[in-house]
Write an enzyme that holds these catalytic residues in place. Structure first.
Site, short mmCIF file in Angstrom:
data_model
loop_
_atom_site.label_atom_id
_atom_site.label_comp_id
_atom_site.label_asym_id
_atom_site.label_seq_id
_atom_site.Cartn_x
_atom_site.Cartn_y
_atom_site.Cartn_z
N ASP A 102 12.50 41.12 -31.34
CA ASP A 102 12.49 42.20 -30.36
C ASP A 102 12.08 41.60 -29.01
OD1 ASP A 102 11.98 44.30 -28.70
OD2 ASP A 102 10.89 45.49 -30.20
N ASN A 158 21.76 38.17 -22.26
CA ASN A 158 22.63 39.36 -22.26
C ASN A 158 21.91 40.62 -22.73
OD1 ASN A 158 25.32 40.92 -22.78
ND2 ASN A 158 24.30 40.82 -24.76
N TYR A 204 16.13 50.98 -14.69
CA TYR A 204 17.24 50.08 -15.07
C TYR A 204 17.77 49.33 -13.85
CZ TYR A 204 21.72 48.37 -16.77
OH TYR A 204 22.78 47.56 -17.10
N LYS A 256 17.70 45.18 -12.95
CA LYS A 256 18.92 44.39 -12.74
C LYS A 256 18.93 43.79 -11.33
CE LYS A 256 20.82 44.79 -16.79
NZ LYS A 256 21.18 43.64 -17.63
N VAL A 301 31.60 49.07 -19.00
CA VAL A 301 32.19 48.36 -20.14
C VAL A 301 32.09 49.23 -21.38
CG1 VAL A 301 32.19 46.19 -21.44
CG2 VAL A 301 31.25 46.24 -19.12
N1 NAP Z 1 28.19 48.57 -21.03
C1 NAP Z 1 28.15 48.61 -19.71
O1 NAP Z 1 28.79 49.48 -19.07
C2 NAP Z 1 27.36 47.58 -18.95
C3 NAP Z 1 27.59 47.46 -17.56
C4 NAP Z 1 26.89 46.51 -16.85
C5 NAP Z 1 25.97 45.69 -17.48
N2 NAP Z 1 25.75 45.81 -18.82
C6 NAP Z 1 24.76 44.92 -19.44
O2 NAP Z 1 25.37 44.23 -20.50
C7 NAP Z 1 24.37 43.80 -21.43
C8 NAP Z 1 24.86 44.08 -22.84
O3 NAP Z 1 24.98 45.46 -23.04
P1 NAP Z 1 26.19 46.11 -23.85
O4 NAP Z 1 26.98 46.92 -22.90
O5 NAP Z 1 26.86 45.10 -24.67
O6 NAP Z 1 25.38 47.17 -24.75
P2 NAP Z 1 25.03 47.22 -26.31
O7 NAP Z 1 26.27 47.22 -27.12
O8 NAP Z 1 24.07 48.35 -26.46
O9 NAP Z 1 24.31 45.83 -26.59
C9 NAP Z 1 22.96 45.59 -26.27
C10 NAP Z 1 22.50 44.39 -27.07
O10 NAP Z 1 21.13 44.13 -26.72
C11 NAP Z 1 20.36 44.08 -27.91
N3 NAP Z 1 19.01 44.60 -27.70
C12 NAP Z 1 18.66 45.85 -27.28
N4 NAP Z 1 17.33 45.97 -27.27
C13 NAP Z 1 16.83 44.78 -27.72
C14 NAP Z 1 15.52 44.29 -27.96
N5 NAP Z 1 14.44 45.05 -27.74
N6 NAP Z 1 15.37 43.01 -28.40
C15 NAP Z 1 16.45 42.24 -28.64
N7 NAP Z 1 17.72 42.64 -28.43
C16 NAP Z 1 17.91 43.89 -27.98
C17 NAP Z 1 21.11 44.97 -28.91
O11 NAP Z 1 20.82 44.57 -30.26
P3 NAP Z 1 19.78 45.29 -31.25
O12 NAP Z 1 19.90 46.77 -31.05
O13 NAP Z 1 20.23 44.82 -32.58
O14 NAP Z 1 18.44 44.75 -30.87
C18 NAP Z 1 22.55 44.63 -28.56
O15 NAP Z 1 22.94 43.49 -29.24
C19 NAP Z 1 23.09 44.54 -21.03
O16 NAP Z 1 22.22 43.66 -20.36
C20 NAP Z 1 23.58 45.63 -20.08
O17 NAP Z 1 22.60 45.96 -19.14
C21 NAP Z 1 26.44 46.74 -19.57
#
Ligand code: NAP
Length: 265
Positions: free
Chosen positions: A60, A87, A151, A155, A184
């Protein structure tokens, strides 16, 4: 010898796709997230398909002791890291006074403190291997959004950190890449913590939806390009939005203020 990449947040979304893309390019992997079952399945699938080594480490990253434990695991396994992909991240939404203190601290740790500490601890390895750091930031880092400020400010901090670090680490031969995705298609929006009164008032993200596999391919291409040492804004439309935001920042701020005020009535 194969290169080794650590990908945090590898159990779903962008991190999972980056892991798959790097595996297809014969990187060994350290995949990190909390959901051990998803990591183990990913490990099994990638090892089977690409004949690489995958170490699945469930931690975590919102907890500083666990961040340190992850680094200890890497040392114990005697892994010499070439690429660090920061990430893992999550959102939190609602009026500041309604948010739970623990949730706020966890999100700040996950989105900002974890990338900083992992980077700090892995600099010796990355320098020895002339490696690369990738920070997944967000277009939201350019915007100050009420009810989403924890958030967006984590960032923004990560963006500032990334830019300074690129200059600082260049003499050590370490490249630092910032990635600024727009919207995304992942579980991110569903996983965002929302306070009670904000639950039904969340704006769904607007703009074109990017495929996480598209982001993963660009990121892996740039990791493999030893001359690339700058930022990535995936998607032509988001590149245009970035420029428009720079040019017309007061208009964007006015629009954000108006849409927030509308939400309050
Ligand atoms: N989706 C978008 O629109 C978007 C846009 C811009 C930037 N981003 C960025 O992209 C990155 C990835 O997000 P995503 O869109 O792929 O969302 P996601 O599918 O929710 O993935 C988030 C990942 O982070 C892990 N995570 C969450 N809390 C955690 C913790 N406490 N410890 C360790 N791992 C943790 C989750 O795994 P577990 O739950 O298994 O821990 C999961 O693998 C993030 O940094 C997000 O801010 C996303």
């Amino acid at each position: 010898m194969r290169k080794i990449a650590i990908v945090t947040g590898a159990s779903s979304g962008i991190g999972r796709e980056i892991s798959i893309e790097l595996a297809s390019r014969s990187y060994d992997l350290v995949v990190v997230a909390r959901r051990r079952d998803l990591l183990e399945k990913l490990k099994y699938d990638l090892e089977d398909k690409y004949k690489i080594n995958v170490y699945s480490l469930a931690h975590d990253l919102s907890n500083i002791e666990e961040i340190n434990r992850l680094v200890e695991d890497i040392k114990r396994l005697d892994l010499s890291i070439n690429v660090l992909v920061n990430n893992a991240g999550a959102g939190i939404y609602g009026p500041l006074h309604e948010l739970n203190d623990e949730d706020v601290i966890r999100i700040i740790n996950l989105n900002y403190v974890a990338p900083v500490l992992l980077t700090k601890r892995l600099i010796p390895d990355l320098s020895k291997n002339k490696g690369c750091i990738v920070n997944i930031i967000s277009m939201a880092s350019y915007l100050s959004i009420p009810w989403f400020e924890i958030y967006t400010s984590t960032k923004a901090a990560l963006s500032n950190f990334t830019e300074a670090l690129r200059v600082e680490l260049r003499p050590l031969g370490i490249r630092v890449i910032g990635v600024y995705p727009g919207y995304v298609k992942t579980d991110f929006h569903r996983n965002t913590i929302a306070s009670k009164s904000a639950l039904n008032k969340r704006d769904m993200p607007r703009g074109p939806v990017l495929d996480p596999r598209y982001i993963a391919k660009i990121v892996a291409d740039k990791i493999d390009d030893a001359s690339f040492n700058k930022d990535i804004i995936p998607g032509r439309i988001y590149k245009v939005a970035y420029v428009l935001n720079k040019l017309f920042s007061p208009v964007v701020k006015y629009y954000i203020k108006r849409s927030f005020e509308k939400k309050l009535v």
